[in-house]
Design an enzyme around this catalytic site. Structure first.
Site, PDB file in Angstrom:
ATOM      1  CG  ASP A 192       2.731  25.712 -21.421  1.00  0.00           C
ATOM      2  OD1 ASP A 192       3.626  25.542 -20.579  1.00  0.00           O
ATOM      3  OD2 ASP A 192       2.373  24.811 -22.186  1.00  0.00           O
ATOM      4  CG  PHE A 242      -2.961  19.856 -22.269  1.00  0.00           C
ATOM      5  CD1 PHE A 242      -2.228  20.826 -22.937  1.00  0.00           C
ATOM      6  CD2 PHE A 242      -4.280  19.636 -22.655  1.00  0.00           C
ATOM      7  CE1 PHE A 242      -2.790  21.566 -23.970  1.00  0.00           C
ATOM      8  CE2 PHE A 242      -4.846  20.367 -23.695  1.00  0.00           C
ATOM      9  CZ  PHE A 242      -4.093  21.330 -24.355  1.00  0.00           C
TER      10      PHE A 242
HETATM   11  P1  5GP Z   1       2.531  29.443 -24.447  1.00  0.00           P
HETATM   12  O1  5GP Z   1       2.952  30.209 -25.664  1.00  0.00           O
HETATM   13  O2  5GP Z   1       2.513  30.284 -23.189  1.00  0.00           O
HETATM   14  O3  5GP Z   1       3.341  28.184 -24.273  1.00  0.00           O
HETATM   15  O4  5GP Z   1       1.039  28.894 -24.689  1.00  0.00           O
HETATM   16  C1  5GP Z   1       0.130  29.637 -25.348  1.00  0.00           C
HETATM   17  C2  5GP Z   1      -1.171  28.978 -25.547  1.00  0.00           C
HETATM   18  O5  5GP Z   1      -1.062  27.557 -25.526  1.00  0.00           O
HETATM   19  C3  5GP Z   1      -2.175  29.310 -24.485  1.00  0.00           C
HETATM   20  O6  5GP Z   1      -2.762  30.577 -24.666  1.00  0.00           O
HETATM   21  C4  5GP Z   1      -3.153  28.184 -24.677  1.00  0.00           C
HETATM   22  O7  5GP Z   1      -3.988  28.462 -25.771  1.00  0.00           O
HETATM   23  C5  5GP Z   1      -2.248  27.028 -25.025  1.00  0.00           C
HETATM   24  N1  5GP Z   1      -1.972  26.227 -23.831  1.00  0.00           N
HETATM   25  C6  5GP Z   1      -0.853  26.190 -23.076  1.00  0.00           C
HETATM   26  N2  5GP Z   1      -0.985  25.328 -22.064  1.00  0.00           N
HETATM   27  C7  5GP Z   1      -2.231  24.817 -22.163  1.00  0.00           C
HETATM   28  C8  5GP Z   1      -2.972  23.860 -21.380  1.00  0.00           C
HETATM   29  O8  5GP Z   1      -2.534  23.298 -20.364  1.00  0.00           O
HETATM   30  N3  5GP Z   1      -4.225  23.590 -21.812  1.00  0.00           N
HETATM   31  C9  5GP Z   1      -4.777  24.173 -22.911  1.00  0.00           C
HETATM   32  N4  5GP Z   1      -6.013  23.821 -23.232  1.00  0.00           N
HETATM   33  N5  5GP Z   1      -4.111  25.077 -23.674  1.00  0.00           N
HETATM   34  C10 5GP Z   1      -2.853  25.381 -23.283  1.00  0.00           C
END
Ligand code: 5GP
Length: 183
Positions: free
Chosen positions: A107, A156
């Site tokens: 993300d 999401f």
């Molecule tokens: P980041 O650090 O890249 O923003 O996000 C890390 C974690 O957030 C991902 O490994 C995941 O666990 C969670 N995450 C981010 N976006 C989503 C999403 O759209 N759906 C879900 N279920 N988890 C997300």
């Protein structure tokens, strides 16, 4: 769990089981070519990456090792902060190894960027990233991701290992969660 079991909690199906299977097959083929003369260690990040790891590694046409890390990203609700704590470290000494991080979703990239830096400090031969999903619009940090399954919009998503509040990980498809569930 099938899409119909979610009722109104699921907004839209983005990827079916077949879409996922086919794309992981393509990625596996590419990875296998790129690491033809190298012994790759797959590193998964618990718990979201379990389905991706299981299907991706089975799509590889030869034997590979895997290991797991668990991290907690401080944040609230559906946003991560990039402040990471290791809950379970690797059991493998990765010095001199070719590491391929297998992820479900990137993300902001904050969590993965932290993990990558952490792994690089252990002097591996290389660290690359393979993710099934990436949200380009949400990129807060420059992160070099070698293998991307699908680019998705900034919504999401749940299913295929991805949860909301530990639910829906066992949904077979990947879909967007209806806003009424988390707002
Ligand atoms: P980041 O650090 O890249 O923003 O996000 C890390 C974690 O957030 C991902 O490994 C995941 O666990 C969670 N995450 C981010 N976006 C989503 C999403 O759209 N759906 C879900 N279920 N988890 C997300």
């Amino acid at each position: 769990m099938d899409a119909e079991h979610m009722g109104a909690d699921l907004d839209e199906i983005l990827f079916t089981e077949e879409d996922i299977r086919q794309r992981l097959g393509e990625l596996a083929e590419q990875v296998w070519q790129d690491y033809a003369d190298k012994d790759v260690l797959l590193v998964g990040v618990l718990r979201g990456a379990i389905m991706v790891m299981a299907d991706f590694m089975r799509a590889l046409p030869g034997s590979v090792e895997m290991d797991w890390m668990a991290v907690s990203s401080y944040g609230s609700g559906t946003k991560s902060s990039g402040v990471v704590r290791i809950l379970k470290d690797l059991d493998t000494d990765i010095s001199g190894r070719h590491v391929l991080i297998v992820e479900d979703i990137i993300d902001s990239g904050l969590t993965l960027s932290w993990i990558r830096t952490n792994l690089l400090s252990r002097r591996p031969a290389s660290v690359e990233i393979c993710t099934l999903l990436r949200k380009p619009e949400a990129a807060k940090v420059e992160i070099d991701v070698r293998y991307v399954g699908f680019e998705i919009p900034n919504a999401f998503v749940v299913g295929y290992g991805l949860d909301f509040d530990e639910k829906y990980r066992n949904l077979r498809v990947i879909g967007t969660l209806a806003p009424h569930v988390y707002s």
